[in-house]
Design an enzyme around this catalytic site. Structure first.
Site, PDB file in Angstrom:
ATOM      1  N   GLU A 252     -76.884  -4.730  42.456  1.00 39.49           N
ATOM      2  CA  GLU A 252     -77.627  -5.980  42.536  1.00 39.49           C
ATOM      3  C   GLU A 252     -77.002  -7.140  41.863  1.00 39.49           C
ATOM      4  O   GLU A 252     -77.644  -7.891  40.787  1.00 39.49           O
ATOM      5  CB  GLU A 252     -79.161  -5.469  41.686  1.00 39.49           C
TER       6      GLU A 252
ATOM      7  N   ASN B  13     -74.347  -1.881  46.068  1.00 34.97           N
ATOM      8  CA  ASN B  13     -75.945  -1.426  46.394  1.00 34.97           C
ATOM      9  C   ASN B  13     -76.668  -2.687  46.013  1.00 34.97           C
ATOM     10  O   ASN B  13     -76.632  -3.211  44.929  1.00 34.97           O
ATOM     11  CB  ASN B  13     -76.124  -0.203  45.320  1.00 34.97           C
TER      12      ASN B  13
ATOM     13  N   HIS C   7     -86.772   0.001  48.987  1.00 36.49           N
ATOM     14  CA  HIS C   7     -88.107   0.126  48.051  1.00 36.49           C
ATOM     15  C   HIS C   7     -89.115  -0.873  48.780  1.00 36.49           C
ATOM     16  O   HIS C   7     -89.214  -2.053  48.610  1.00 36.49           O
ATOM     17  CB  HIS C   7     -87.972  -0.408  46.565  1.00 36.49           C
TER      18      HIS C   7
ATOM     19  N   GLU D  60     -82.351   4.385  47.970  1.00 35.30           N
ATOM     20  CA  GLU D  60     -83.236   4.324  47.107  1.00 35.30           C
ATOM     21  C   GLU D  60     -84.615   4.564  47.674  1.00 35.30           C
ATOM     22  O   GLU D  60     -85.603   3.669  47.080  1.00 35.30           O
ATOM     23  CB  GLU D  60     -83.283   3.381  45.743  1.00 35.30           C
TER      24      GLU D  60
ATOM     25  N   ASP E 263     -88.356   4.744  48.812  1.00 37.84           N
ATOM     26  CA  ASP E 263     -89.668   5.069  48.348  1.00 37.84           C
ATOM     27  C   ASP E 263     -90.681   3.828  49.152  1.00 37.84           C
ATOM     28  O   ASP E 263     -89.905   3.114  49.734  1.00 37.84           O
ATOM     29  CB  ASP E 263     -89.757   5.120  47.143  1.00 37.84           C
TER      30      ASP E 263
HETATM   31  O1  G3I Z   1     -87.019   9.559  29.331  1.00 38.90           O
HETATM   32  C1  G3I Z   1     -87.018   8.379  28.296  1.00 38.90           C
HETATM   33  C2  G3I Z   1     -88.008   8.946  27.299  1.00 38.90           C
HETATM   34  O2  G3I Z   1     -87.630  10.028  26.582  1.00 38.90           O
HETATM   35  C3  G3I Z   1     -88.177   7.748  26.017  1.00 38.90           C
HETATM   36  O3  G3I Z   1     -89.091   8.215  25.131  1.00 38.90           O
HETATM   37  C4  G3I Z   1     -88.625   6.639  26.826  1.00 38.90           C
HETATM   38  C5  G3I Z   1     -88.662   5.535  25.842  1.00 38.90           C
HETATM   39  O4  G3I Z   1     -88.653   4.371  26.612  1.00 38.90           O
HETATM   40  O5  G3I Z   1     -87.707   6.216  27.772  1.00 38.90           O
HETATM   41  C6  G3I Z   1     -87.497   7.234  28.857  1.00 38.90           C
HETATM   42  O6  G3I Z   1     -86.649   6.631  29.751  1.00 38.90           O
HETATM   43  C7  G3I Z   1     -87.079   5.880  30.590  1.00 38.90           C
HETATM   44  C8  G3I Z   1     -86.254   6.446  32.113  1.00 38.90           C
HETATM   45  O7  G3I Z   1     -86.501   5.405  33.145  1.00 38.90           O
HETATM   46  C9  G3I Z   1     -86.751   7.596  32.415  1.00 38.90           C
HETATM   47  O8  G3I Z   1     -87.915   7.882  33.117  1.00 38.90           O
HETATM   48  C10 G3I Z   1     -86.192   4.296  30.585  1.00 38.90           C
HETATM   49  O9  G3I Z   1     -87.090   3.805  29.261  1.00 38.90           O
HETATM   50  C11 G3I Z   1     -86.645   3.367  31.559  1.00 38.90           C
HETATM   51  O10 G3I Z   1     -85.949   2.206  31.310  1.00 38.90           O
HETATM   52  C12 G3I Z   1     -85.934   4.183  32.842  1.00 38.90           C
HETATM   53  O11 G3I Z   1     -86.200   3.365  34.001  1.00 38.90           O
HETATM   54  C13 G3I Z   1     -85.288   3.739  35.091  1.00 38.90           C
HETATM   55  C14 G3I Z   1     -84.885   2.046  35.488  1.00 38.90           C
HETATM   56  O12 G3I Z   1     -84.265   2.126  36.836  1.00 38.90           O
HETATM   57  C15 G3I Z   1     -83.746   1.601  34.399  1.00 38.90           C
HETATM   58  O13 G3I Z   1     -82.988   2.439  34.231  1.00 38.90           O
HETATM   59  C16 G3I Z   1     -86.184   3.948  35.984  1.00 38.90           C
HETATM   60  O14 G3I Z   1     -86.629   5.569  35.817  1.00 38.90           O
HETATM   61  C17 G3I Z   1     -85.421   4.219  37.498  1.00 38.90           C
HETATM   62  O15 G3I Z   1     -86.299   4.571  38.473  1.00 38.90           O
HETATM   63  C18 G3I Z   1     -85.000   2.863  37.828  1.00 38.90           C
HETATM   64  O16 G3I Z   1     -83.998   2.641  38.811  1.00 38.90           O
HETATM   65  C19 G3I Z   1     -83.840   1.642  39.479  1.00 38.90           C
HETATM   66  C20 G3I Z   1     -82.354   1.841  40.002  1.00 38.90           C
HETATM   67  O17 G3I Z   1     -81.265   2.170  39.040  1.00 38.90           O
HETATM   68  C21 G3I Z   1     -81.867   0.354  40.642  1.00 38.90           C
HETATM   69  N1  G3I Z   1     -82.893  -0.199  41.764  1.00 38.90           N
HETATM   70  C22 G3I Z   1     -84.092  -0.197  41.190  1.00 38.90           C
HETATM   71  C23 G3I Z   1     -84.555   1.239  40.643  1.00 38.90           C
HETATM   72  C24 G3I Z   1     -86.147   1.068  40.398  1.00 38.90           C
HETATM   73  O18 G3I Z   1     -86.274   0.099  39.370  1.00 38.90           O
END
Ligand code: G3I
Length: 389
Positions: free
Chosen positions: A191, A234, A270, A299, A301
């Site tokens: 990105e 990506n 997405h 990715e 969905d």
């Molecule tokens: O698992 C922890 C949990 O233990 C903790 O208590 C909580 C507190 O904030 O955080 C949890 O982690 C979260 C994690 O997702 C797990 O679900 C993070 O806060 C959250 O920031 C994280 O978000 C991810 C996001 O990228 C940022 O890394 C999303 O799951 C993930 O689907 C998303 O993926 C992105 C791709 O990398 C790039 N393209 C877009 C895509 C969707 O946004």
């Protein structure tokens, strides 16, 4: 879609809640595909043949997606001690192992996780995932070496006052060296483009320090550190915004002239059910494929709830099925066989999708499986397309 830009803004108010996930499967009144609805050579579309409750439903005869494709079929997973980690939330494993032969970590292979301090790299969690992948004959795709997302950039890096080019090159070099021979491929840079900026480049912290050179440096460094990994750029919205696609193509053309080692492009996809048109999607794939790049849907969905319903209606589920099917068909039609390097879905069951953690009052059902792992009509749309039905 509800423009990913908006979604990203919403992500900043990311609400993390329990992943118990009930209630996102098709309602009991909905028909759920029965085993009789699996691909049949005579039918051109798969229609649920009976109304059965998901608890009574057996899907042992459902085709394995990975067996229908000549390229990897991937799944985004949580690992380590995260909620929904495949190592603790093991009920998801039979479905993952049946249908997918490629994995990508949703979070644990991002910058701050692998490189928490300037002189400290942390590989244990990713190595464990890699061992799981090897044990189950799956590829591991690395996501991602450089990404602007604030919460994924380690604090030490944000405050770094030394030479940024050296620092970032070392980041890429160390990580790629560690995973050489383990990961099949990397999203080297994620990105970096911005269709709303006249430069075409996102004004990320990396861009602010180094201009666009950080992108090419990352690819050159990654190639040297792991000559065998397939290296991807990506991006999202390159299928929906002609402006962004043009910026991408200009960057790729420039890289090609200067032998910057980009092997392929990841189209995140997405997508919603409206935009882009399938024709535009095909043209976007083709524009990149014509330049010789490998193409990965990285990715995939699909949020569907544009009517603020509280349950997934049959009508929406069928719309979603048709759209999934045409997206996969577009990929097969527009990308030559030798350049198709996979389709990865961004999550397994609806209740766990990142769309349901955005804080929106609307529930979403973006994925292929209900929360009880029964396949949705969307699953059959993908299966039909892969099988050429
Ligand atoms: O698992 C922890 C949990 O233990 C903790 O208590 C909580 C507190 O904030 O955080 C949890 O982690 C979260 C994690 O997702 C797990 O679900 C993070 O806060 C959250 O920031 C994280 O978000 C991810 C996001 O990228 C940022 O890394 C999303 O799951 C993930 O689907 C998303 O993926 C992105 C791709 O990398 C790039 N393209 C877009 C895509 C969707 O946004």
């Amino acid at each position: 879609m509800k423009n990913l830009f908006i979604v990203y803004s919403l992500l900043s108010i990311f609400i993390l809640c329990s992943c118990g996930g009930g209630g996102s499967k098709l309602s009991n009144s909905s028909t759920i595909p029965s085993s009789a609805a699996t691909l049949s050579s005579s039918s051109s579309s798969v229609t649920p043949s009976s109304s059965v409750s998901s608890s009574a439903f057996s899907w042992s005869s459902v085709p394995a997606l990975k067996d229908l494709a000549a390229f990897p079929i991937g799944m985004e997973v949580s690992a380590a001690d995260q909620e929904r980690s495949i190592f603790t939330y093991t009920s998801q494993l039979p479905t993952i192992e049946k249908h997918f032969n490629s994995l990508v970590a949703g979070v644990i292979m991002k910058m701050g996780h692998l490189h928490p301090n300037e002189n400290e790299f942390f590989y244990a969690d990713a190595d464990r995932l890699n061992t799981y992948a090897i044990d189950h004959n799956m590829l591991l795709h690395g996501h991602t070496l450089i990404w602007h997302w604030d919460s994924e950039i380690p604090d030490w890096m944000k405050g770094y006052t030394g030479d940024w080019a050296t620092m970032l090159n070392n980041h890429v070099k160390q990580i790629c060296t560690h995973f050489a021979g383990k990961v099949a491929s990397w999203d080297v840079v994620n990105e970096a483009l911005d269709e709303y900026d006249p430069s075409g480049f996102r004004q990320s912290i990396f861009y602010q320090h180094l201009g666009k050179s950080y992108i090419e440096n990352a690819f050159v460094t990654a190639r040297k550190a792991d000559p065998n990994a397939i290296l991807y750029y990506n991006e999202y919205n390159i299928e929906s915004s002609q402006t962004k696609l043009n910026f991408l193509l200009a960057m790729l053309d420039d890289f090609k002239l200067r032998n910057i080692p980009v092997d392929g492009v990841g189209f995140q996809l997405h997508l919603d059910v409206f935009n882009p048109s399938i024709e535009q999607l095909k043209q976007s794939f083709k524009a990149v494929a014509d330049r010789g790049y490998k193409i990965r849907i990285s990715e995939l969905d699909m949020p569907i709830n544009y009517i603020s319903t509280v349950t997934l209606t049959d009508s929406l589920a069928q719309q979603q099925k048709a759209r999934y099917k045409s997206i996969v068909q577009a990929y097969l039609e527009a990308v030559p066989v030798s350049q198709r390097t996979g389709i990865t879905f961004w999550g397994l069951v609806d209740g766990e999708s990142w769309y349901n953690y955005l804080g929106s009052p609307n529930k979403e059902w973006p994925l292929l499986f209900n929360d009880d792992y029964s396949p949705k009509p969307a699953f059959y749309g993908v299966a039909e397309a892969l099988a050429g039905k």
